[in-house]
Design a protein around this motif. Structure first.
Motif, PDB file in Angstrom:
ATOM      1  N   PRO A 252       0.840  -1.119   0.051  1.00  4.73           N
ATOM      2  CA  PRO A 252       0.244  -0.067  -0.096  1.00  4.73           C
ATOM      3  C   PRO A 252       0.883   1.171   0.133  1.00  4.73           C
ATOM      4  CG  PRO A 252      -0.744  -1.724   1.701  1.00  4.73           C
ATOM      5  CD  PRO A 252       0.522  -2.071   1.099  1.00  4.73           C
ATOM      6  N   TYR A 253       0.364   2.222  -0.682  1.00  9.67           N
ATOM      7  CA  TYR A 253       1.298   3.439  -0.996  1.00  9.67           C
ATOM      8  C   TYR A 253       1.432   4.102   0.524  1.00  9.67           C
ATOM      9  CZ  TYR A 253       1.093   2.885  -5.896  1.00  9.67           C
ATOM     10  OH  TYR A 253       1.232   2.389  -7.242  1.00  9.67           O
ATOM     11  N   GLU A 254       0.395   4.167   1.321  1.00  6.20           N
ATOM     12  CA  GLU A 254       0.687   4.775   2.647  1.00  6.20           C
ATOM     13  C   GLU A 254       1.803   4.206   3.490  1.00  6.20           C
ATOM     14  OE1 GLU A 254      -2.915   2.001   2.854  1.00  6.20           O
ATOM     15  OE2 GLU A 254      -2.272   3.580   1.462  1.00  6.20           O
ATOM     16  N   MET A 255       2.137   2.872   3.118  1.00 11.56           N
ATOM     17  CA  MET A 255       3.344   2.472   4.123  1.00 11.56           C
ATOM     18  C   MET A 255       4.601   3.121   3.520  1.00 11.56           C
ATOM     19  SD  MET A 255       2.176  -1.517   4.568  1.00 11.56           S
ATOM     20  CE  MET A 255       0.649  -1.832   5.162  1.00 11.56           C
ATOM     21  N   LEU A 256       4.677   3.687   2.004  1.00  9.00           N
ATOM     22  CA  LEU A 256       5.881   4.184   1.788  1.00  9.00           C
ATOM     23  C   LEU A 256       6.460   5.518   2.453  1.00  9.00           C
ATOM     24  CD1 LEU A 256       5.190   3.602  -1.955  1.00  9.00           C
ATOM     25  CD2 LEU A 256       6.543   1.751  -0.244  1.00  9.00           C
ATOM     26  N   ASP A 257       5.488   6.053   3.017  1.00  7.39           N
ATOM     27  CA  ASP A 257       5.864   7.378   3.643  1.00  7.39           C
ATOM     28  C   ASP A 257       6.473   7.011   5.058  1.00  7.39           C
ATOM     29  OD1 ASP A 257       5.855   9.989   4.757  1.00  7.39           O
ATOM     30  OD2 ASP A 257       3.706  10.170   4.630  1.00  7.39           O
ATOM     31  N   GLU A 258       7.657   7.506   5.063  1.00 10.93           N
ATOM     32  CA  GLU A 258       8.384   7.334   6.681  1.00 10.93           C
ATOM     33  C   GLU A 258       7.694   8.023   7.873  1.00 10.93           C
ATOM     34  OE1 GLU A 258      12.801   8.577   8.397  1.00 10.93           O
ATOM     35  OE2 GLU A 258      12.494   8.739   6.295  1.00 10.93           O
ATOM     36  N   GLN A 259       6.887   8.943   7.589  1.00  9.16           N
ATOM     37  CA  GLN A 259       6.587   9.700   8.699  1.00  9.16           C
ATOM     38  C   GLN A 259       4.926   9.185   8.914  1.00  9.16           C
ATOM     39  OE1 GLN A 259       8.113  11.475  10.486  1.00  9.16           O
ATOM     40  NE2 GLN A 259      10.076  11.580   9.099  1.00  9.16           N
ATOM     41  N   ALA A 260       4.222   8.439   7.897  1.00  3.12           N
ATOM     42  CA  ALA A 260       2.932   8.237   8.037  1.00  3.12           C
ATOM     43  C   ALA A 260       2.827   7.429   9.487  1.00  3.12           C
ATOM     44  CB  ALA A 260       2.737   7.423   6.981  1.00  3.12           C
ATOM     45  N   GLU A 261       1.437   7.504  10.194  1.00  2.87           N
ATOM     46  CA  GLU A 261       1.204   6.684  11.254  1.00  2.87           C
ATOM     47  C   GLU A 261      -0.222   6.170  11.153  1.00  2.87           C
ATOM     48  OE1 GLU A 261       1.462   9.283  14.849  1.00  2.87           O
ATOM     49  OE2 GLU A 261       3.668   9.718  14.432  1.00  2.87           O
ATOM     50  N   THR A 262      -0.394   5.165  11.803  1.00  2.86           N
ATOM     51  CA  THR A 262      -1.763   4.214  11.455  1.00  2.86           C
ATOM     52  C   THR A 262      -1.761   3.505  12.814  1.00  2.86           C
ATOM     53  OG1 THR A 262      -2.858   2.606  10.172  1.00  2.86           O
ATOM     54  CG2 THR A 262      -0.537   2.336  10.409  1.00  2.86           C
ATOM     55  N   ASP A 263      -2.986   3.376  13.258  1.00  2.00           N
ATOM     56  CA  ASP A 263      -3.576   2.681  14.457  1.00  2.00           C
ATOM     57  C   ASP A 263      -4.066   1.153  13.935  1.00  2.00           C
ATOM     58  OD1 ASP A 263      -2.437   4.605  15.866  1.00  2.00           O
ATOM     59  OD2 ASP A 263      -4.540   5.688  15.897  1.00  2.00           O
ATOM     60  N   THR A 264      -4.290   1.086  12.945  1.00  2.00           N
ATOM     61  CA  THR A 264      -5.107   0.010  12.324  1.00  2.00           C
ATOM     62  C   THR A 264      -3.905  -0.917  11.479  1.00  2.00           C
ATOM     63  OG1 THR A 264      -5.674   0.864  10.221  1.00  2.00           O
ATOM     64  CG2 THR A 264      -7.245   1.114  11.927  1.00  2.00           C
ATOM     65  N   ILE A 265      -4.329  -2.371  11.674  1.00  2.00           N
ATOM     66  CA  ILE A 265      -3.714  -3.353  10.991  1.00  2.00           C
ATOM     67  C   ILE A 265      -4.311  -3.904   9.705  1.00  2.00           C
ATOM     68  CG2 ILE A 265      -2.484  -5.705  11.155  1.00  2.00           C
ATOM     69  CD1 ILE A 265      -2.348  -5.418  14.162  1.00  2.00           C
ATOM     70  N   THR A 266      -3.672  -3.556   8.576  1.00  2.00           N
ATOM     71  CA  THR A 266      -4.510  -3.693   7.305  1.00  2.00           C
ATOM     72  C   THR A 266      -4.229  -5.115   6.810  1.00  2.00           C
ATOM     73  OG1 THR A 266      -2.689  -2.850   6.206  1.00  2.00           O
ATOM     74  CG2 THR A 266      -4.213  -1.434   6.533  1.00  2.00           C
ATOM     75  N   GLU A 267      -5.198  -5.618   5.970  1.00  2.00           N
ATOM     76  CA  GLU A 267      -5.095  -7.100   5.547  1.00  2.00           C
ATOM     77  C   GLU A 267      -4.043  -7.208   4.319  1.00  2.00           C
ATOM     78  OE1 GLU A 267      -7.808 -10.366   3.603  1.00  2.00           O
ATOM     79  OE2 GLU A 267      -8.694  -8.581   4.153  1.00  2.00           O
ATOM     80  N   LEU A 268      -3.275  -8.038   4.482  1.00  2.00           N
ATOM     81  CA  LEU A 268      -2.178  -8.175   3.374  1.00  2.00           C
ATOM     82  C   LEU A 268      -2.743  -9.323   2.316  1.00  2.00           C
ATOM     83  CD1 LEU A 268       0.571  -6.997   2.419  1.00  2.00           C
ATOM     84  CD2 LEU A 268       1.704  -8.945   3.511  1.00  2.00           C
ATOM     85  N   ALA A 269      -3.215  -8.685   1.201  1.00  2.00           N
ATOM     86  CA  ALA A 269      -3.962  -9.755   0.194  1.00  2.00           C
ATOM     87  C   ALA A 269      -3.164  -9.571  -0.858  1.00  2.00           C
ATOM     88  CB  ALA A 269      -5.397  -9.342   0.201  1.00  2.00           C
ATOM     89  N   THR A 270      -3.416 -10.632  -1.740  1.00  2.00           N
ATOM     90  CA  THR A 270      -2.996 -10.742  -2.957  1.00  2.00           C
ATOM     91  C   THR A 270      -3.895 -11.172  -4.277  1.00  2.00           C
ATOM     92  OG1 THR A 270      -1.294 -12.079  -4.276  1.00  2.00           O
ATOM     93  CG2 THR A 270      -2.346 -13.328  -2.763  1.00  2.00           C
ATOM     94  N   ASN A 271      -3.672 -10.440  -5.337  1.00  2.00           N
ATOM     95  CA  ASN A 271      -4.765 -11.009  -6.454  1.00  2.00           C
ATOM     96  C   ASN A 271      -3.773 -11.583  -7.678  1.00  2.00           C
ATOM     97  OD1 ASN A 271      -3.153  -8.728  -7.037  1.00  2.00           O
ATOM     98  ND2 ASN A 271      -4.917  -7.415  -7.519  1.00  2.00           N
ATOM     99  N   PHE A 272      -2.736 -12.091  -7.275  1.00  2.00           N
ATOM    100  CA  PHE A 272      -1.814 -12.547  -8.382  1.00  2.00           C
ATOM    101  C   PHE A 272      -0.982 -13.832  -7.668  1.00  2.00           C
ATOM    102  CE2 PHE A 272       2.230 -12.826 -10.387  1.00  2.00           C
ATOM    103  CZ  PHE A 272       1.982 -12.580 -11.764  1.00  2.00           C
ATOM    104  N   GLY A 273      -0.996 -15.034  -8.406  1.00  2.00           N
ATOM    105  CA  GLY A 273      -0.393 -16.158  -8.014  1.00  2.00           C
ATOM    106  C   GLY A 273       0.144 -17.012  -9.362  1.00  2.00           C
ATOM    107  N   ILE A 274       1.302 -17.669  -9.006  1.00  2.00           N
ATOM    108  CA  ILE A 274       1.734 -18.289 -10.273  1.00  2.00           C
ATOM    109  C   ILE A 274       2.042 -19.769  -9.594  1.00  2.00           C
ATOM    110  CG2 ILE A 274       3.753 -19.090 -11.603  1.00  2.00           C
ATOM    111  CD1 ILE A 274       3.944 -16.170 -12.230  1.00  2.00           C
ATOM    112  N   ARG A 275       1.771 -21.019  -9.773  1.00  2.00           N
ATOM    113  CA  ARG A 275       1.868 -22.163  -9.126  1.00  2.00           C
ATOM    114  C   ARG A 275       2.685 -23.053 -10.038  1.00  2.00           C
ATOM    115  NH1 ARG A 275      -0.228 -27.594  -8.499  1.00  2.00           N
ATOM    116  NH2 ARG A 275       0.288 -28.134  -6.162  1.00  2.00           N
TER     117      ARG A 275
END
Length: 514
Positions: free
Chosen positions: A154-177
């Protein structure tokens, strides 16, 4: 001469002179305004519109005759800094705390290939490894279901100063088997999300050619076949690009094979690690791990399951140095950023060894890490070369200070433990198989967890064969360890590590300025 035309020329000349005077006054006003903005009443530089934080202030203060660069420094050493906690930002949660078959049933629509879950091995779907892309914008993982999943950051995680109180879900929409066990995978070193041509990675699969996949479309770009003397496909135990991405290096039993990235197929350069089969010279055994010296010295290291590490010259692929006195098979090697030291980890070992490869070729010190298991536990080094992070068998993430040389500490177990500056206890409820630092945004680290659960495969005769990977040789050593573990935590997590940015500079040579 026509007097009307003369008057007209004079009028145009006067207008041009007035216009030049106005432009000159505006330029002076702009220069004065800029000076006032960048100089305060105490004649100290202040932040302008383009540099409004402390990091940019420090950059503005650097002499223009010097080149500047920025490093992120972790705040972990002092007691006051240790009160700052590492923050969990995102997690896959309990989504993969199940078997391989159930995971494939839930995510069938994500895969580029058709999958019949009823025909696959039904073991614990633990994570095996995770690697950041070189541009730091996504994360690629490998699990026991032989699926490589791409997680976009998520783009908001690329900000060094950004703060968040919630734990977001880490999801994928792409997979290779892949069709068999994935031994290893590697990103193209120049990968940039803004350039789709560079968005690719390569995989090594048991009894299959190496595959280069497009990270944007999921399509197969090329295949590189390793064929032995019996005309069988060999899945290399390790695969890696060289620093400029022009060649692919792979390792298997008594051999390092090199492919030109521009020439898919079977054409390659074979580099035997021993001159003859019955000899004590060279480096025997299965080549299990590779790493290239980041200082462009033309060296690369190869670890072997036969308890040795070899340093090779990239120009002629000759063995320059052989490190011995290692008790078990080597699972990972990694150079320090300046190329003067080499760190190695082994199976069923509670330490990570630091080798001096410039002078003595001996162990400088050892970093304690719980790891009495044959499963790989991957460590990483931050870009500044001051901190090493690693997972552990108890589910924690350890931070070791490697900035000081061995002359500052005695070679005792207690002094080696003093390098441990921070531990994220119970980061996972199961074995932490890897801890890796984002190469572009080092305040972000990723960790993955899970291990084989032999009870989950009870009654299946093919379980040991299907679930085994390049760790087969020592599975008997840690069967008891895994059977006693009842907790299941197959998760991937992203963390923010407290720290700050520091600017450094070095003088620019006169020729470079010209």
């Amino acid at each position: 001469m026509d007097p009307i035309a003369t008057e007209h020329k004079v009028a145009l000349a006067e207008e041009e002179m007035e216009l030049d005077q106005q432009i000159g006054q505006e330029a002076v006003t702009t220069e004065e305004t800029r000076d006032r903005r960048t100089i305060n009443n105490d004649n100290e530089p202040v932040a302008t519109a383009g540099s409004q934080n402390k990091d940019d202030k420090a950059q503005d203060e650097i002499d223009p005759q010097q080149q500047a660069y920025r490093l992120y420094v972790y705040d972990l050493k002092t007691e006051q800094q240790q009160q700052q906690q590492c923050q969990l930002l995102s997690s896959t949660g309990t989504r993969y705390n199940t078997t391989v078959r159930k995971t494939l049933e839930n995510e069938t629509t994500l895969f580029q290939q058709k999958v019949d879950p009823s025909l696959v091995y039904d073991g614990n779907n633990h994570f095996r490894n995770a690697k950041w892309s070189p541009d730091g914008c996504c994360l690629l993982s490998n699990s026991n279901d032989n699926v490589l999943r791409l997680f976009n950051l998520p783009y908001e995680m690329l900000d060094e100063q950004a703060e968040t109180d919630t734990i977001t879900e880490l999801a994928t929409n792409f997979g290779i088997r892949e069709g068999e066990t994935v031994y290893d995978f590697a990103w193209f070193p120049s990968m940039n999300s803004q350039d789709p041509a560079t968005c690719c990675f390569i995989t090594s699969v048991r009894d299959h050619p190496m595959h280069m996949w497009d990270a944007c479309t999921g399509n197969l770009r090329a295949s590189y076949a390793v064929i032995d003397h019996r005309e069988r496909f060999v899945g290399p135990n390790v695969v890696s690009f060289n620093l400029d991405g022009s060649r692919i290096y792979c390792g298997y039993e008594n051999m390092i094979e090199i492919f030109d990235i521009q020439r898919p197929g079977q054409e390659s350069q074979k580099v035997p690690t021993i001159p003859q089969r019955r000899t004590k010279k060279g480096q025997k055994g299965i080549i299990s791990c590779l790493d290239f010296s980041p200082d462009y010295a033309g060296l690369y290291a190869a670890g072997s399951y036969s308890h040795t590490v070899g340093i090779y010259d990239e120009t002629n692929n000759e063995l320059c140095l052989k490190l011995t006195d290692i008790k078990t098979g080597v699972t990972q090697v990694k150079f320090s950023p300046d190329g003067s030291q080499l760190f190695s980890a082994s199976r069923v070992s509670n330490v990570i060894s630091c080798w001096d490869i410039r002078n003595t070729a001996e162990v400088l010190y050892e970093l304690p890490r719980p790891g009495q298991t044959s499963q790989r536990i991957v460590f990483d080094i931050d870009p500044s070369g001051k901190m090493l992070i690693t997972g552990a068998q108890d589910g924690s993430i350890l931070f070791h200070d490697i900035s000081n040389g061995p002359e500052t500490t005695a070679t005792t177990e207690n002094s080696d433990s003093s390098r441990l500056v921070r531990s994220i206890d119970h980061a996972h409820q199961d074995l932490t198989v890897c801890a890796t630092i984002n190469p572009m945004y080092p305040w972000l680290i990723a960790s993955a967890s899970g291990q084989r659960k032999y009870s989950a495969a009870a009654g299946n005769d093919d379980s040991s064969d299907e679930s085994s990977d390049d760790d087969d040789e020592d599975d008997k050593d840690d069967n008891t360890q895994h059977k006693d573990s009842n907790s299941i935590d197959n998760s991937l997590k992203l963390w923010r590590v407290p720290g700050h940015s520091e600017w450094y500079s070095y003088p620019v040579e006169q020729e470079e300025q010209q």
